[in-house]
Structures are given as C-alpha cells and as structure tokens.
Design a protein around this motif. Structure first.
Motif, short mmCIF file in Angstrom:
data_model
loop_
_atom_site.label_atom_id
_atom_site.label_comp_id
_atom_site.label_asym_id
_atom_site.label_seq_id
_atom_site.Cartn_x
_atom_site.Cartn_y
_atom_site.Cartn_z
N GLY A 60 -69.13 34.51 49.15
CA GLY A 60 -70.15 34.73 48.10
C GLY A 60 -70.09 36.00 47.02
N LEU A 61 -69.45 36.68 47.50
CA LEU A 61 -69.07 38.06 46.58
C LEU A 61 -67.85 37.61 45.62
N HIS A 110 -68.97 35.51 42.92
CA HIS A 110 -69.42 36.65 41.95
C HIS A 110 -68.39 37.14 41.18
N LEU A 111 -67.42 37.39 41.74
CA LEU A 111 -66.16 37.96 41.05
C LEU A 111 -65.53 37.04 40.03
N ALA A 153 -67.02 34.42 38.70
CA ALA A 153 -67.93 34.04 37.80
C ALA A 153 -68.28 35.29 36.78
N ASP A 154 -67.54 36.38 36.72
CA ASP A 154 -67.96 37.34 35.96
C ASP A 154 -67.21 37.49 34.68
N LEU A 205 -69.26 26.61 40.45
CA LEU A 205 -68.25 28.03 39.76
C LEU A 205 -68.13 27.42 38.33
N TYR A 214 -71.12 26.57 35.98
CA TYR A 214 -71.91 27.84 35.64
C TYR A 214 -70.86 28.31 34.71
N ASP A 215 -69.74 28.44 34.86
CA ASP A 215 -68.87 29.21 33.80
C ASP A 215 -68.94 28.39 32.57
#
Ligand SMILES: Nc1nc2c(ncn2[C@@H]2O[C@H](COP(=O)(O)OP(=O)(O)O)[C@@H](O)[C@H]2O)c(=O)[nH]1
Ligand SMILES: [Mg+2]
Lengths: 223, 246
Positions: free
Chosen positions: A7-8, A11-12, A14-15, A147, A150-151
């Motif tokens: 999960g993290l 996040h990374l 998608a940042d 991902l 979303y991106d």
C-alpha cells in the motif's frame, strides 16, 4: 530492513513529487485545449481517456506484471502495446517516461529480477516499467491498473491548473469524481494475462491531437 | 550510475532572468569554441523550442546538437528539483555525439532565484544585465552571490540606461565573497576573451578533478561578513551544498 507494505509503495509510485519528470506531461490536454476543448469539459476528457488510451496502458501494465510473475518474455507485451498505440508521438512519450521511471526504479529495487528484465528491453514504455516496479513492490494487478488510471487523471488535472487556472479545490473535486471510473477500469483489466487480451481501445481524436502537438513550435508540455 | 568522476564532458549551466542574454552568451561561446571543442546545447524554455530555434538559426553549431526540453511551465523545477528530463537530454546528447567536451544548458528565464542543481551541471553562470538596473547586483540572491561566475551583461548599454557598469561590477563583487564577476558585452572583444578563458579554465579543472559542483542556493550561507571579502570560504559552501543534495 523489512520490505514496505504494498500500500505504501503504491502511494510512493503515485506521488507527483517522484523525480520522473511528471511536470513535463499534460496527457495531451494542452493540444486538446488549443483545439477548443472547453475547460469545463475537462472531466469528460478524463473519462474519455480512462475508457480509451489509458485503458490500453493499464491493461498493458497488468499483462506485463503477469508475464513478469510467471517468467514469460515481455517482448510480446511491448509489441501488443505498440500495435494498440498508433500515435508515434504517444509511443515516444511513453518511452521517454519509461526511461525516466526506470532511472528511479533501478535505484529503488536494484536487486529485482523484474527490474533487470525491463532494463534489458530496448526503450521500454512506461506501463512495462511500472509493472516491474509493481512486481518489486508487491502490488496486486488491480492496484497496478488503478495506479495507471489514477496517475493519468492527476496528470490531466494538474496540467489543467497550469493551462487554465481555477480554484484548485475544484480540480481536486474533479479527481475525486473520476475515482469510481478508475476503479471500474482497474477491475475490468486486472484479470488479463495475455497480450492478445489488451483492448485496442484507442481514441483517434486524442491521437491526432498528440501528433499535432509533437510538431507545434510553441508548447509547454510534452506531446 | 551514468555519472562518474571520469566523465569527459563538462556540463555548464547558464541561468538568469529573461532577456539578460543567456541565449546570446551561449551563441557567443559556440562561435568562439566550436573549432576547438566538441559542443552540445540543451535549452529549457517557457515555450519549448524558442531558444533552440534561435540558436539553430544563429548558425554557430550543427542544429542536431541543440535540443529543447519541455518544462511544463515549471522551468524552475526542471533545473532544480526534478532534473530528470534535463539529465536524460544531456546524457542522450553526450551519447549521440561522443566524445563531447562541453554541454551548455540554458535555463528557462524564470526569475532571480532560479539556479541549477549541482546534480545537473558541474558549474554555472548567472547573468544579469545593466539594463535591469544598478540595484540588482547589490540586492543579491543565490545566483548573484554564489553562482560560480556572475556575468554583468550588455555593458555597452550603460550610458543609455544611466547605469555605471563598473559600479555594478563592484557592487556584485562585494556580495560575492571573492567569486569571479565578468563585465560582458557582445561588442567588447576583451570581455569575450575573458569569458572564454573562464570556461576553458573550468574545463581544465573538471578534467583534473579539482572542480566540485556547488549549489548556489536557495539557502543563504550564515555569517559571511565583509572580513571574508576576497577569501572565498569554499569549504563552507561545499559542506552546505552537500546538505542540500538529497
Ligand atoms: N546591447 C547588447 N545587447 C545584448 C547583448 N547580449 C544580448 N543582447 C540582447 O539582449 C536581448 C536578449 O538576449 P537573449 O540572449 O535572447 O536573452 P535570454 O532571454 O537571457 O536568453 C537580445 O535582443 C540580444 O540581442 C550585449 O552584450 N549588448
Ligand atoms: Mg534565451
């Protein structure tokens, strides 16, 4: 050192603060606006992408992940992506983004066999490289497809803030509204395993805009 | 890593506000150096390829050696926090025209605060011009105070804009802690020779390993009093730069 949760890692990846030259991309929004797309139709543009060109990218990533995890050759996946991405400008951009992402993932997961496999390809496009990162980071196919979707949404909307400034909470609201459509896309492509299953869902108008943008002398963003 | 201490090519950044003469300076360096060095140019522009087209049309370098990078309206980001697009462009140019001696990277003229990351360029020039007013040098900013070279450009315009270039250079010198300043004009051959000599000197330093890329900003170094004038406290600056390379 223990591995981070998937999960993290998602996040990374998608940042927007990742050093992958994301600020050079508008997901073809710039030429769309130049061609007359009204700013209030940007949410429709996002939805159109999720159902067409972004669907190709997400499906390609998922199939590449399946090939990685079962030790199959990645080249047929790249070929299937190429065949479904008729715009040379869009292919070139995806390869440039893939190169930027590979610089990063090679640093994050230097030991990953999946990363080595994509590094051995000639100019792998972004979804193929992202699949290697997903393999190394333990992401599921549906998380990977989500991902990609979303991106793409964030790329369009953040470029919109530069090109046609608005209250940024409105922009964030557009992203939020697009999320169910991202989920739908992710679920729809998550079970794909074979290159032949990647949908040929291009969008001729978006491809034409990208082609025009690649040769326009005055542009802010990549084609 | 593609980067190694033995990399042959010197990467030189040219930054400063719009219109101060960055593209002209790069064209000048190409004109002066193309017969003895193998050169390449990367431009970052507000609109992608304006500067690249200007430089190609100047006829001072093979147009294929001049490439433009998209900055997505973030010229500051492109040379400082996410340098990926520029780094890839520089590496591609170096690979396509190996062996290159010098790659010149022009920043998108952003503002007084934008300077290059030392991870992108080995050394950098900051430009201001006399037409921007005599105060600019005194006010300072990271590029003015700590770029490896400050160029006060267009000295020939001094009489027309009521600015004394010598005073401007001396003001700049007083905030630069001994770092070099060149008063340049396209119409003054001696000043051009001075600039060329500085570049050749940087290239030699790069080759013998004595050039250490340093970050000019954005943090102001603490406690550089006038007592340091003329004695650049370079160790201090390098330590500060290292802190900022994440
Ligand atoms: N008088 C004078 N004009 C100069 C000199 N150097 C550049 N310029 C002019 O300054 C203007 C802006 O130069 P340019 O190189 O495009 O600036 P940039 O935006 O920093 O790249 C152009 O009209 C140049 O011809 C100089 O030494 N003297
Ligand atoms: Mg310029």
């Amino acid at each position: 050192m223990s591995a981070p949760s998937a999960g993290l890692v998602a996040h990374l990846l998608a940042d927007a603060r990742l050093p992958v030259a994301g600020h050079t991309q508008s997901a073809t929004l710039e030429p769309a606006l130049v061609a007359g797309l009204p700013a209030d139709r940007i949410p429709d543009y996002v939805r159109l992408r999720l159902r067409t060109v972004t669907r190709v990218e997400a499906a390609t990533a998922v199939v590449a992940l399946s090939h990685q995890r079962s030790g199959r050759d990645l080249r047929p996946v790249v070929e299937a992506w190429q065949a479904r991405t008729p715009s040379a400008a869009m292919r070139a951009t995806a390869r440039t983004q893939g190169k930027a992402l590979l610089r990063l993932v090679a640093r994050l997961w230097p030991e990953s066999a999946a990363v080595h496999a994509v590094a051995a390809l000639s100019a792998p496009p972004r979804p193929i490289v992202l699949a290697a990162a997903a393999d190394a980071g333990g992401l599921s196919p549906v998380a990977l497809a989500g991902l990609v979707g979303y991106d793409d949404v964030q790329t369009v909307i953040s470029a919109a803030l530069k090109l046609t400034p608005m209250d940024p909470v409105v922009a964030a609201q557009w992203v939020h509204h697009a999320l169910p459509e991202v989920d739908t896309l992710a679920v729809a492509v998550a079970t794909l395993t074979r290159p032949g299953g990647i949908p040929a869902s291009g969008a001729p108008q978006i491809e034409a805009w990208a082609e025009a943008h690649a040769v326009t002398p005055r542009r802010l963003f990549s084609a | 890593m593609p980067d190694s201490p033995t990399r042959r090519t010197l990467r030189l950044g040219v930054c400063g506000p719009v219109g101060t003469g960055k593209s002209s300076l790069i064209a000048m360096l190409c004109r002066e150096l193309a017969d003895r060095l193998s050169l390449g140019v990367i431009t970052n522009d507000i609109y992608t390829d304006e500067d690249a087209r200007f430089l190609r049309s100047a006829g001072v370098l093979d147009p294929a050696r001049i490439r433009a990078v998209e900055t997505g309206a973030c010229p500051h980001t492109a040379i400082r926090d996410d340098i990926t697009a520029n780094l890839m462009a520089v590496e591609d140019l170096e690979a396509d025209f190996a062996p290159l001696d010098l790659v010149l990277v022009e920043s998108g003229g952003d503002n007084l605060t934008a300077t290059f990351s030392p991870a992108l360029v080995d050394t950098q020039i900051f430009l201001i011009d006399v037409a921007g007013g005599g105060d600019v040098a005194r006010k300072g900013g990271p590029g003015i105070t700590r770029a490896d070279l400050l160029v006060v450009n267009k000295t020939d315009l001094g009489p027309y804009v009521g600015v004394d270039p010598a005073q401007m250079v001396s003001d700049a010198g007083s905030v630069r802690d001994g770092r070099p300043v060149i008063a340049l004009s396209a119409h003054d051959p001696a000043s051009i020779a001075e600039l060329v000599a500085w570049v050749i000197g940087r290239l030699a330093a790069h080759r013998d390993g004595s050039l250490h890329p340093a970050d000019p900003g954005p943090m102001a170094p603490h406690s550089h009093g006038p007592s340091h004038e003329g004695h650049g406290d370079h160790d201090h600056d390098h330590a500060l730069a290292a802190d900022h390379v994440h």
